[in-house]
Design an enzyme around this catalytic site. Sequence first.
Site, mmCIF file in Angstrom:
data_model
loop_
_atom_site.group_PDB
_atom_site.id
_atom_site.type_symbol
_atom_site.label_atom_id
_atom_site.label_comp_id
_atom_site.label_asym_id
_atom_site.label_seq_id
_atom_site.Cartn_x
_atom_site.Cartn_y
_atom_site.Cartn_z
ATOM 1 C CB CYS A 1 -0.910 -0.015 1.218
ATOM 2 S SG CYS A 1 -1.791 1.520 1.487
ATOM 3 C CB CYS B 1 1.032 1.092 4.372
ATOM 4 S SG CYS B 1 -0.562 0.634 5.071
ATOM 5 C CG ASP C 1 -2.996 15.173 -3.574
ATOM 6 O OD1 ASP C 1 -3.932 14.444 -3.200
ATOM 7 O OD2 ASP C 1 -2.453 15.062 -4.691
ATOM 8 C CG HIS D 1 -4.159 -0.901 4.982
ATOM 9 N ND1 HIS D 1 -3.744 -0.161 3.894
ATOM 10 C CD2 HIS D 1 -5.089 -1.774 4.527
ATOM 11 C CE1 HIS D 1 -4.381 -0.591 2.819
ATOM 12 N NE2 HIS D 1 -5.211 -1.563 3.172
ATOM 13 N N GLY E 1 -13.985 7.612 -7.757
ATOM 14 C CA GLY E 1 -12.646 8.072 -8.114
ATOM 15 C C GLY E 1 -11.569 7.711 -7.113
ATOM 16 C CB THR F 1 -6.608 6.492 -7.460
ATOM 17 O OG1 THR F 1 -6.137 7.567 -6.644
ATOM 18 C CG2 THR F 1 -7.518 7.030 -8.551
ATOM 19 C CG HIS G 1 -4.045 3.750 3.769
ATOM 20 N ND1 HIS G 1 -2.995 3.059 4.346
ATOM 21 C CD2 HIS G 1 -4.436 4.673 4.688
ATOM 22 C CE1 HIS G 1 -2.770 3.536 5.569
ATOM 23 N NE2 HIS G 1 -3.625 4.530 5.797
ATOM 24 C CG HIS H 1 -6.999 9.246 0.736
ATOM 25 N ND1 HIS H 1 -7.022 7.929 0.336
ATOM 26 C CD2 HIS H 1 -7.396 9.969 -0.344
ATOM 27 C CE1 HIS H 1 -7.415 7.864 -0.924
ATOM 28 N NE2 HIS H 1 -7.671 9.085 -1.357
ATOM 29 C CG HIS I 1 -8.989 14.336 -1.139
ATOM 30 N ND1 HIS I 1 -8.017 14.465 -2.092
ATOM 31 C CD2 HIS I 1 -9.467 13.074 -1.254
ATOM 32 C CE1 HIS I 1 -7.906 13.320 -2.779
ATOM 33 N NE2 HIS I 1 -8.777 12.464 -2.289
HETATM 34 P P1 5GP Z 1 -8.219 9.470 -4.390
HETATM 35 O O1 5GP Z 1 -8.362 9.670 -5.872
HETATM 36 O O2 5GP Z 1 -7.898 8.023 -4.041
HETATM 37 O O3 5GP Z 1 -9.350 10.007 -3.577
HETATM 38 O O4 5GP Z 1 -6.983 10.351 -3.955
HETATM 39 C C1 5GP Z 1 -5.662 9.916 -4.023
HETATM 40 C C2 5GP Z 1 -4.799 11.150 -3.935
HETATM 41 O O5 5GP Z 1 -3.495 10.741 -3.614
HETATM 42 C C3 5GP Z 1 -4.720 11.934 -5.237
HETATM 43 O O6 5GP Z 1 -5.158 13.271 -5.011
HETATM 44 C C4 5GP Z 1 -3.246 11.853 -5.618
HETATM 45 O O7 5GP Z 1 -2.748 13.046 -6.201
HETATM 46 C C5 5GP Z 1 -2.585 11.551 -4.293
HETATM 47 N N1 5GP Z 1 -1.358 10.790 -4.405
HETATM 48 C C6 5GP Z 1 -1.165 9.671 -5.160
HETATM 49 N N2 5GP Z 1 0.086 9.220 -5.007
HETATM 50 C C7 5GP Z 1 0.711 10.055 -4.139
HETATM 51 C C8 5GP Z 1 2.034 10.098 -3.586
HETATM 52 O O8 5GP Z 1 2.902 9.264 -3.852
HETATM 53 N N3 5GP Z 1 2.310 11.113 -2.732
HETATM 54 C C9 5GP Z 1 1.374 12.057 -2.390
HETATM 55 N N4 5GP Z 1 1.759 12.997 -1.541
HETATM 56 N N5 5GP Z 1 0.116 12.050 -2.887
HETATM 57 C C10 5GP Z 1 -0.205 11.061 -3.752
HETATM 58 ZN ZN ZN Z 2 -2.299 1.233 3.714
#
Ligand code: 5GP
Ligand code: ZN
Length: 103
Positions: free
Chosen positions: A3, A6, A29, A45, A92, A94, A97, A99, A101
């Site tokens: 992950c 993680c 981000d 996790h 959306g 991606t 784990h 999170h 925003h």
């Molecule tokens: P989701 O689309 O899952 O709600 O949000 C995932 C977020 O994680 C996205 O806004 C993406 O830019 C951010 N993200 C993906 N990989 C990384 C990374 O390696 N480091 C950081 N700081 N953010 C990441």
């Molecule tokens: Zn995780």
Amino acid sequence: MSCLFCKIVAGEIPAKRVHEDDELVAFEDIKPEAPVHILVIPKKHIATLNDVTASDAHVVGTMMRRAALIAKERGVSDSGYRTVMNCNADAGQTVFHIHLHLL
Ligand code: 5GP
Ligand code: ZN
């Protein structure tokens, strides 16, 4: 451990951390979609919001409160901000784990 978040918790992948405590990490981000775009994650996790159990309720509440505190530090608490948690593919999500925003 496969992950991505993680790995950020463990320090195996760098991130611009803005907060860390026993339960949470918050970091910038990598692809910001707003002037302030921070992710608040639990150290534990948990793959999606669907996987949050009663015993996780405290940490999820703490994530919301931390987002509000960071918004205040960034000077947007009065002007306004959004908190978003995407759940599963159609929303959306991606990174699997959870999170929060802060935008
Ligand atoms: P989701 O689309 O899952 O709600 O949000 C995932 C977020 O994680 C996205 O806004 C993406 O830019 C951010 N993200 C993906 N990989 C990384 C990374 O390696 N480091 C950081 N700081 N953010 C990441
Ligand atoms: Zn995780």
